[in-house]
Design an enzyme around this catalytic site. Structure first.
Site, short mmCIF file in Angstrom:
data_model
loop_
_atom_site.label_atom_id
_atom_site.label_comp_id
_atom_site.label_asym_id
_atom_site.label_seq_id
_atom_site.Cartn_x
_atom_site.Cartn_y
_atom_site.Cartn_z
CG HIS A 512 -2.28 0.62 0.92
ND1 HIS A 512 -2.45 1.72 0.09
CD2 HIS A 512 -3.53 0.29 1.34
CE1 HIS A 512 -3.73 2.03 0.02
NE2 HIS A 512 -4.42 1.18 0.77
CG ASP A 516 -2.95 4.66 -3.70
OD1 ASP A 516 -2.38 4.41 -2.61
OD2 ASP A 516 -2.83 5.75 -4.30
#
Length: 539
Positions: A512, A516
Site C-alpha cells: 500500500h 493504492d
C-alpha cells in the site's frame, strides 16, 4: 595511439569490481572479443571482453584487488608506445615493459600470498547471488589429487537462494581443499588450490591460517546420530550395527516408511545384505511386547480388551535451516511486517483462454501452459499500469520501464523465483520455452544469478495443486504479487437455463506504500480482460 581500458559498470548497482583472474598478461597481443579478465561484481562473476586491438602495455590491479568503476585497469596500444600520461595518478603500479617480457615466456601467476608456489592458483568462494554473504560447501565433486579442467565443477555450494555448482576456471591438479563439506566460507575466501601436480602448498596454507585475514579454518565434525536406549529381552538382537560412517544401513523406501510410522530404525533387525533394513523388515516389525491387560468383565462375557500398544516411540527431529530457508524467512518476514499488504480477489472466466490454448498448442513448437498465458497477460497489463511495476525505495517510488516477470517454483529446500525478462515483448511460445528451461534449471540447481534476480512483478501459481485461492507474500523489491488458483467448473445461469463455465480465482497482494487500492483493482481488470479474450494479447 594507446588507449586506457577502465573498470566497466557491469550491473546497475555496481560501484567496484574485484579482479578474479587475468586472462592476458603484459606484452600479449589482443583483438576485439578476447577475454581480458574475470571480474567479480556485486551480483556475479563475469568475463571482461576487449573492444580494442593491439598490445597490452600496462596492467594495474593485481588478482584479488578491488577497483572502483571507471578506474584504469589496463592500457592497450602499439608495442613500445608510451602510456604514462593515460594513468593520471590512477592505479600507478608499474608493470614490466613489453621489452622485458621475452616472447613465448609465460608471465608469473599473480600471487595471492608470498609463499604461493609458481603455477598454483587459489580458488575463492564466488559471489553467486546479489544477497549472498557466504556459501556452504554441500559436497566436493573433486578430491585432492584429481586432475581438473578449467570448466570442471569442483563443488556444490549452497547460497542464500539456491544450491549451485562452482567452476574453478583453472586447469591442473587439485592440491588442497580449504573448506570441508558442510562448512561455510565468506565471499572471496580461499576454498581450494589448483596447480601443477606435486606442488607443495603446505607452507602457503599454514601462512594463510596464521593470517587473520586469510582462509577461514573449518572445524567440521562428523555427523552423529543419537543412540537410542532399547529395553526388553530381545534388544541386543534388534540393534542394527551402524555402517563405518555411523549410518544405519537401510533402503530409502524403508527409511521413508519407518519415518511415516514413527519406527526407530535402531530397533529393527535387517534381513537384507549385510544386515541392511528393507521394506519387508518395516512391514513385519513388531515392537517389544508389553504385558497386556485384560479388562475385567462379567463371567458370562467372553470379550477381552487388550491395552493399547503404540507402534514406535514419541519423538521429533530438529532440521537445521539451509541458507535458502533462512533467506526466505528473513526476506518474506521483512516484506510481510514492513510492507502494509492489502489483497484484491477476482474471478476470471477462462472459457476462451482454454479454447485459445488448445488452438495455439496445435501449431506452437512448444507446449503453452495456462501459467504462460497468465505471465503474458500480467506483462501486457503492466504496460498500462506502470504504478504496479514499481518498488518502494523509502524516499521515493521507482517505476520500472522494463517488465521482468518472476514465476515462483517450489523446491525441496524452499522457493526460488526464476525471472522471464522483457516478458511483454515475447510471444507466448517464447515465454513457454524460456519458462520450461528456467524451471528445469531451478529443479536441477543449475540456475545462474542473473536468471533469478531482477524481477519487477511476481506470479505464484498453486492451481496445479487443486488450490482454489490463496494470498501470497510480496517478493521484494516488487510492489505486488499475483496468487493464481485452479480452474474449476461452476454452474451458472445462461439465458433461460443453466450451463457450466470454467472460472479461475486470482488474488493480488499489493504494497500500500506504492500501490493504492484503485490502482491494483484497475490492473486486475486489465488482466481479466486479457485472459477472457486472449486475442487482445496478440494485437
Amino acid at each position: 595511439m594507446a588507449e586506457a581500458i577502465r573498470m566497466p559498470r557491469m550491473s546497475d548497482t555496481m560501484t567496484e569490481g574485484v579482479i578474479v583472474s587475468w586472462q592476458k598478461k603484459v606484452g600479449d597481443k589482443i583483438k576485439p572479443g578476447d577475454v581480458l579478465a574475470e571480474v567479480e561484481t556485486d551480483k556475479a562473476t563475469m568475463e571482461l571482453e576487449s573492444y580494442n586491438e593491439g598490445t597490452i602495455l600496462y596492467i594495474g590491479p593485481k588478482k584479488g584487488e578491488k577497483v572502483p568503476v571507471e578506474n584504469v585497469i589496463m592500457v592497450v596500444g602499439k608495442e613500445g608506445e608510451g602510456y604514462e600520461h593515460l594513468l593520471g595518478g590512477n592505479n600507478k603500479k608499474e608493470s614490466p615493459a613489453p621489452a622485458q617480457a621475452a616472447p613465448g615466456t609465460p608471465a608469473a601467476a599473480p600471487a595471492a600470498g608470498a609463499d604461493l608456489p609458481k603455477g598454483a592458483k587459489v580458488i575463492r568462494m564466488p559471489l553467486l547471488s546479489d544477497t549472498m554473504t557466504e556459501g556452504k560447501i554441500v559436497k566436493w565433486l573433486k578430491k585432492v589429487g584429481d586432475k581438473v579442467k578449467s570448466d570442471d565443477a569442483l563443488a556444490e555450494v549452497e547460497t542464500d537462494k539456491a544450491t549451485m555448482e562452482v567452476v574453478g576456471y583453472e586447469e591442473g591438479t587439485l592440491l588442497h581443499i580449504a573448506v570441508e563439506a558442510g562448512d561455510a566460507a565468506p565471499i572471496n575466501d580461499m576454498i581450494a588450490i589448483v596447480g601443477p601436480e606435486g606442488t607443495d602448498v603446505s607452507a602457503y596454507v599454514a601462512a594463510q591460517k596464521a593470517n587473520p585475514g586469510g582462509t577461514v579454518q573449518s572445524t567440521a565434525s562428523p555427523e552423529s546420530i543419537p543412540a537410542t536406549q532399547l529395553s526388553g529381552p530381545s534388544a541386543s538382537e534388534a540393534v542394527v550395527e551402524p555402517d563405518s560412517d555411523g549410518r544405519i544401513k537401510a533402503s530409502p523406501l524403508a527409511r521413508k516408511i519407518a519415518k511415516e510410522k514413527g519406527i526407530n530404525l535402531a530397533s529393527v533387525k535387517g534381513s537384507g545384505d549385510g544386515g541392511r533394513i528393507v521394506k519387508r523388515d518395516i512391514d513385519n516389525y513388531v515392537p517389544a511386547q508389553t504385558p497386556s491387560v485384560t479388562a475385567a468383565a462379567p463371567k458370562e462375557s467372553t470379550i477381552h480388551v487388550h491395552a493399547f500398544a503404540p507402534v514406535g516411540q514419541e519423538g521429533y527431529v530438529d532440521i537445521p535451516n539451509t541458507s535458502m530457508r533462512q533467506t526466505i524467512a528473513r526476506r518474506l518476514g521483512e516484506s510481510k511486517f514492513n510492507a502494509p499488504h492489502f489483497y484484491l480477489t477476482m474471478e476470471i472466466n477462462m472459457d476462451q483462454a482454454m479454447e485459445a490454448r488448445k488452438a495455439m498448442n496445435e501449431i506452437s513448437p512448444v507446449k503453452i501452459s495456462f501459467n504462460d498465458i497468465v505471465i503474458k497477460a500480467c506483462a501486457m497489463a503492466l504496460r498500462e499500469h506502470q504504478a504496479v511495476n514499481s518498488s518502494w525505495m523509502g524516499e521515493f517510488i521507482r517505476q520500472k520501464q522494463h517488465i521482468h516477470i518472476g514465476s515462483a517454483v517450489a523446491m525441496p529446500d524452499g522457493l526460488i523465483v526464476p525471472v522471464i525478462r522483457f516478458a511483454d515483448q515475447k510471444s507466448l511460445a517464447q515465454i513457454a520455452s524460456e519458462a520450461k528451461s528456467l524451471y528445469d534449471k531451478a529443479r536441477n540447481k543449475k540456475l545462474q544469478p542473473n536468471e533469478f534476480s531482477g524481477n519487477t512483478f511476481t506470479i505464484s501459481n498453486l492451481g496445479m495443486m487443486d488450490i482454489d485461492e490463496f494470498t501470497a507474500i510480496i517478493n521484494p523489491p516488487d510492489s505486488a504479487i499475483l496468487a493464481v488458483g485452479r480452474i474449476k467448473e461452476v454452474v451458472v445461469r445462461k439465458g433461460d437455463g443453466f450451463g457450466v463455465t470454467n472460472v479461475m480465482k486470482v488474488t493480488l497482494s499489493c504494497d500500500h506504500r506504492s500501490v493504492d487500492g484503485a490502482v491494483g483493482a484497475a490492473f486486475l481488470q486489465t488482466v481479466k480482460a486479457f485472459l477472457e479474450n486472449p486475442v487482445r494479447m496478440l494485437i
